[in-house]
Enzyme design. Structure first.
Site, PDB file in Angstrom:
ATOM      1  N   ASP A   1      18.359  -3.911   2.949  1.00 59.28           N
ATOM      2  CA  ASP A   1      16.769  -3.879   2.909  1.00 59.28           C
ATOM      3  C   ASP A   1      16.621  -2.542   3.714  1.00 59.28           C
ATOM      4  O   ASP A   1      16.877  -2.365   4.982  1.00 59.28           O
ATOM      5  CB  ASP A   1      16.216  -4.626   3.660  1.00 59.28           C
ATOM      6  CG  ASP A   1      14.712  -4.707   3.902  1.00 59.28           C
ATOM      7  OD1 ASP A   1      14.026  -3.781   3.642  1.00 59.28           O
ATOM      8  OD2 ASP A   1      14.302  -5.755   4.434  1.00 59.28           O
TER       9      ASP A   1
ATOM     10  N   GLY B   1      18.715   1.398  -4.214  1.00 62.90           N
ATOM     11  CA  GLY B   1      18.085   1.169  -5.460  1.00 62.90           C
ATOM     12  C   GLY B   1      19.199   1.319  -6.763  1.00 62.90           C
ATOM     13  O   GLY B   1      18.648   1.787  -7.575  1.00 62.90           O
TER      14      GLY B   1
ATOM     15  N   LYS C   1       5.599  10.427  -1.422  1.00 60.33           N
ATOM     16  CA  LYS C   1       6.622  11.580  -1.925  1.00 60.33           C
ATOM     17  C   LYS C   1       6.172  12.945  -1.340  1.00 60.33           C
ATOM     18  O   LYS C   1       7.184  13.579  -0.965  1.00 60.33           O
ATOM     19  CB  LYS C   1       6.266  11.715  -3.549  1.00 60.33           C
ATOM     20  CG  LYS C   1       6.899  10.533  -4.439  1.00 60.33           C
ATOM     21  CD  LYS C   1       8.504  10.529  -4.154  1.00 60.33           C
ATOM     22  CE  LYS C   1       9.068   9.266  -4.475  1.00 60.33           C
ATOM     23  NZ  LYS C   1      10.397   9.081  -4.049  1.00 60.33           N
TER      24      LYS C   1
ATOM     25  N   TYR D   1       1.777   6.143  -3.991  1.00 58.55           N
ATOM     26  CA  TYR D   1       3.152   6.803  -4.239  1.00 58.55           C
ATOM     27  C   TYR D   1       3.191   8.282  -4.087  1.00 58.55           C
ATOM     28  O   TYR D   1       4.435   8.682  -3.344  1.00 58.55           O
ATOM     29  CB  TYR D   1       3.553   6.247  -5.806  1.00 58.55           C
ATOM     30  CG  TYR D   1       4.708   6.657  -6.453  1.00 58.55           C
ATOM     31  CD1 TYR D   1       5.946   6.437  -6.056  1.00 58.55           C
ATOM     32  CD2 TYR D   1       4.924   7.830  -7.371  1.00 58.55           C
ATOM     33  CE1 TYR D   1       6.995   6.848  -6.341  1.00 58.55           C
ATOM     34  CE2 TYR D   1       5.972   8.336  -7.879  1.00 58.55           C
ATOM     35  CZ  TYR D   1       7.109   7.725  -7.346  1.00 58.55           C
ATOM     36  OH  TYR D   1       8.263   8.375  -7.795  1.00 58.55           O
TER      37      TYR D   1
HETATM   38  N1  SER Z   1       8.131   7.728 -13.136  1.00 57.32           N
HETATM   39  C1  SER Z   1       7.159   7.553 -11.911  1.00 57.32           C
HETATM   40  C2  SER Z   1       6.105   6.909 -12.232  1.00 57.32           C
HETATM   41  O1  SER Z   1       5.451   6.719 -13.120  1.00 57.32           O
HETATM   42  C3  SER Z   1       6.675   8.927 -11.269  1.00 57.32           C
HETATM   43  O2  SER Z   1       7.782   9.560 -10.545  1.00 57.32           O
HETATM   44  O3  SER Z   1       5.469   6.132 -11.299  1.00 57.32           O
END
Ligand code: SER
Length: 318
Positions: free
Chosen positions: A58, A13, A152, A148
């Protein structure tokens, strides 16, 4: 005395918001040729491309990670490739694939080569609406409502599993929203805090996608980068936590940020039109208790709201 051997680093990244600046900081610290930047689709900036090695990978294809790790004899991976919260809600399957399978591949490549160390950031997105929102403790409820956030929390647990099960040295922090002037963030909920700067300078007008009274924890890029490097250089024997350190610097509402920018650009007009990201922001903490990071590896932020705004505007105007 013999000089300490420089680590051989790979950054995934590397063309992203954090990666683009972290890679240059790592090259400055450990030598350009010792830090290979990798990206997927985003084209690297000329600065990134020309200051050291760059490879396309990738992370969902393990062999593409292996090829770079072996070619450059990598012993340290900063794994930043991820789909952020807002895009993750639009494309949950992609978020799972990149964030979970990508991390699993990185950990497996590291495990198989023994002695490869990994940094993997977590996020305030690991928390959810049942978490105490003020001064959120290190040990607390982790029930995120975004894909997300789910990746995490699972990622933190997976990293800790690899440490305890295989002795893999994996470290990570729960970053707050990151403010930066070099590369804009993409697809996150905290992106408004960056966008307002760009729009304030260009158009003196910004329509913010969260309410004026929305308070979130934030951090300026120099602190973000120093945090990652200091954690990776910390003495392992001092660490009780590994991949889940709370990390804090400042907290402010969208309205307070606009007011601070107005001190420099009085003509700025900021309007508020909350969209689906409001609900995500409302499920995250307003401030963070980072005493574990302070005690175990000496974390201390340097930038607050005023200093950050002054520095951001100065850099962007350049
Ligand atoms: N900055 C990120 C987001 O807003 C949070 O880790 O998805």
């Amino acid at each position: 005395m013999c000089a300490r051997k420089s680590p051989r680093i790979m950054v995934t990244g590397a063309a992203g918001q954090i990666g683009s600046e972290l890679t240059l900081a790592l090259r400055g610290r450990y030598g350009n040729e010792n830090v290979v930047a990798t990206g997927h689709k985003t084209k690297p900036s000329p600065k990134l491309r020309d200051s050291g090695p760059f490879e396309f990978i990738d992370v969902t294809r393990r062999e593409s990670i292996e090829a770079v790790v072996d070619k450059f004899n990598v012993d340290t991976i900063y794994h930043l490739a991820a789909i952020l919260s807002a895009v993750g809600e639009e494309k949950p399957h992609l978020a799972w694939d990149v964030n979970m399978n990508g991390l699993y591949n990185i950990l497996e490549v590291a495990r198989e080569r023994q002695g490869v160390r990994v940094f993997c950031p977590s996020s305030i997105a690991a928390f959810g609406p049942e978490t105490p929102r003020e001064n959120t403790p290190q040990e607390t409820v982790l029930r995120p409502k975004t894909m997300y956030g789910v990746t995490k929390v699972a990622g933190e647990l997976l990293c800790d599993y690899y440490f305890h099960r295989y002795g893999l040295d994996v470290r990570g922090v729960r970053y707050p929203g990151i403010l930066s002037s070099e590369t804009p963030p993409g697809g996150g909920t905290t992106d408004y805090a960056c966008e307002i700067f760009y729009e304030a300078i260009k158009h003196k007008r910004y329509t913010c996608f969260v309410r004026e009274d929305t308070v979130l924890p934030m951090m300026y890029m120099p602190d973000c980068i120093r945090g990652a490097i200091e954690l990776m250089e910390a003495d392992l024997s001092q660490l009780k936590h590994h991949a889940d350190f709370n990390l804090a610097a400042m907290s402010f509402s969208a309205g307070e940020l606009a007011a601070e920018i107005k001190k420099h650009i009085p003509e700025l007009i900021c309007e508020y039109e909350p969209d689906f990201r409001q609900q995500i922001a409302d499920s995250w903490p307003r401030s963070i208790d980072d005493s574990a990071a302070r005690e175990e590896w000496g974390w201390k932020p340097q930038y607050g709201l005023e200093a950050m705004v002054t520095d951001m505007l100065e850099n962007l105007r350049k």
